[in-house]
Design a protein around this motif. Structure first.
Motif, mmCIF file in Angstrom:
data_model
loop_
_atom_site.group_PDB
_atom_site.id
_atom_site.type_symbol
_atom_site.label_atom_id
_atom_site.label_comp_id
_atom_site.label_asym_id
_atom_site.label_seq_id
_atom_site.Cartn_x
_atom_site.Cartn_y
_atom_site.Cartn_z
ATOM 1 N N PRO A 18 17.086 12.826 66.868
ATOM 2 C CA PRO A 18 15.564 12.433 66.466
ATOM 3 C C PRO A 18 14.589 13.383 66.847
ATOM 4 O O PRO A 18 13.524 13.439 66.777
ATOM 5 N N ARG A 19 15.169 14.029 68.346
ATOM 6 C CA ARG A 19 13.853 14.221 68.809
ATOM 7 C C ARG A 19 13.413 16.250 68.158
ATOM 8 O O ARG A 19 12.751 16.490 68.161
ATOM 9 N N LEU B 252 10.480 19.789 78.937
ATOM 10 C CA LEU B 252 11.497 20.620 79.615
ATOM 11 C C LEU B 252 11.204 21.592 78.561
ATOM 12 O O LEU B 252 9.702 21.191 77.619
ATOM 13 N N THR B 253 12.069 22.839 77.705
ATOM 14 C CA THR B 253 11.519 23.290 76.919
ATOM 15 C C THR B 253 12.247 22.782 75.507
ATOM 16 O O THR B 253 12.946 21.670 75.679
ATOM 17 N N PRO B 254 11.087 22.956 74.339
ATOM 18 C CA PRO B 254 11.914 22.216 73.332
ATOM 19 C C PRO B 254 13.616 21.917 73.229
ATOM 20 O O PRO B 254 14.035 21.790 72.644
ATOM 21 N N VAL B 255 13.598 23.517 73.390
ATOM 22 C CA VAL B 255 14.768 23.949 73.024
ATOM 23 C C VAL B 255 15.723 22.778 73.967
ATOM 24 O O VAL B 255 17.166 21.775 73.271
ATOM 25 N N GLN B 256 15.983 22.739 75.325
ATOM 26 C CA GLN B 256 16.322 21.470 76.325
ATOM 27 C C GLN B 256 16.162 20.842 75.361
ATOM 28 O O GLN B 256 17.459 18.958 75.513
ATOM 29 N N ALA B 257 15.055 19.902 75.213
ATOM 30 C CA ALA B 257 14.575 18.202 74.659
ATOM 31 C C ALA B 257 15.643 18.483 73.377
ATOM 32 O O ALA B 257 16.199 17.099 73.178
ATOM 33 N N VAL C 274 5.982 14.720 73.550
ATOM 34 C CA VAL C 274 7.984 15.101 72.877
ATOM 35 C C VAL C 274 9.295 15.773 73.806
ATOM 36 O O VAL C 274 9.475 15.769 73.944
ATOM 37 N N PHE C 275 8.050 16.525 74.930
ATOM 38 C CA PHE C 275 9.293 17.294 75.120
ATOM 39 C C PHE C 275 9.232 17.002 77.537
ATOM 40 O O PHE C 275 10.655 17.131 77.713
#
Length: 117
Positions: free
Chosen positions: A101-102, A89-94, A85-86
């Protein structure tokens, strides 16, 4: 509902050590609106888009705290991630780049990790 959602998102962004820019982008508001929210000087109403964002973020936060019994729950969103999913990237950035949707994918990913799907 708006007041509770804003309060929750402000707290989770603080727990994740997020910047004002990150908090504003995650909630889908301007940085000046975010600043007013933080100062308790905003009396607006969140739109459907922002309520969906808040719901997804609260779900991610809750899921992480069910998954991790330590401070990793609050560090995880800011760590680079190799999960599909990422894309490193960091999850926050993603979540900022991918929008709602993300955010929903991230929530589903956390739920799947903890066996909730």
């Amino acid at each position: 509902m708006t007041a509770a959602a804003v309060k929750a998102v402000l707290r989770l962004v603080a727990a994740w050590d997020g910047s004002n820019a990150e908090g504003a982008a995650l909630l889908g508001v301007s940085e000046s609106t975010w600043d007013r929210m933080k100062a308790g000087k905003w009396d607006g109403v969140l739109g459907q888009d922002q309520l969906t964002r808040a719901s997804a973020l609260i779900g991610v936060f809750k899921g992480l705290h069910l998954l991790f019994a330590d401070d990793m729950a609050d560090r995880w969103p800011k760590l680079p991630n190799r999960g599909p999913v990422f894309d490193r990237l960091t999850p926050v950035q993603a979540m900022i780049e991918g929008g709602i949707p993300r955010m929903l994918e991230t929530r589903q990913y956390i739920d799947a990790l903890r066996g909730g799907l």
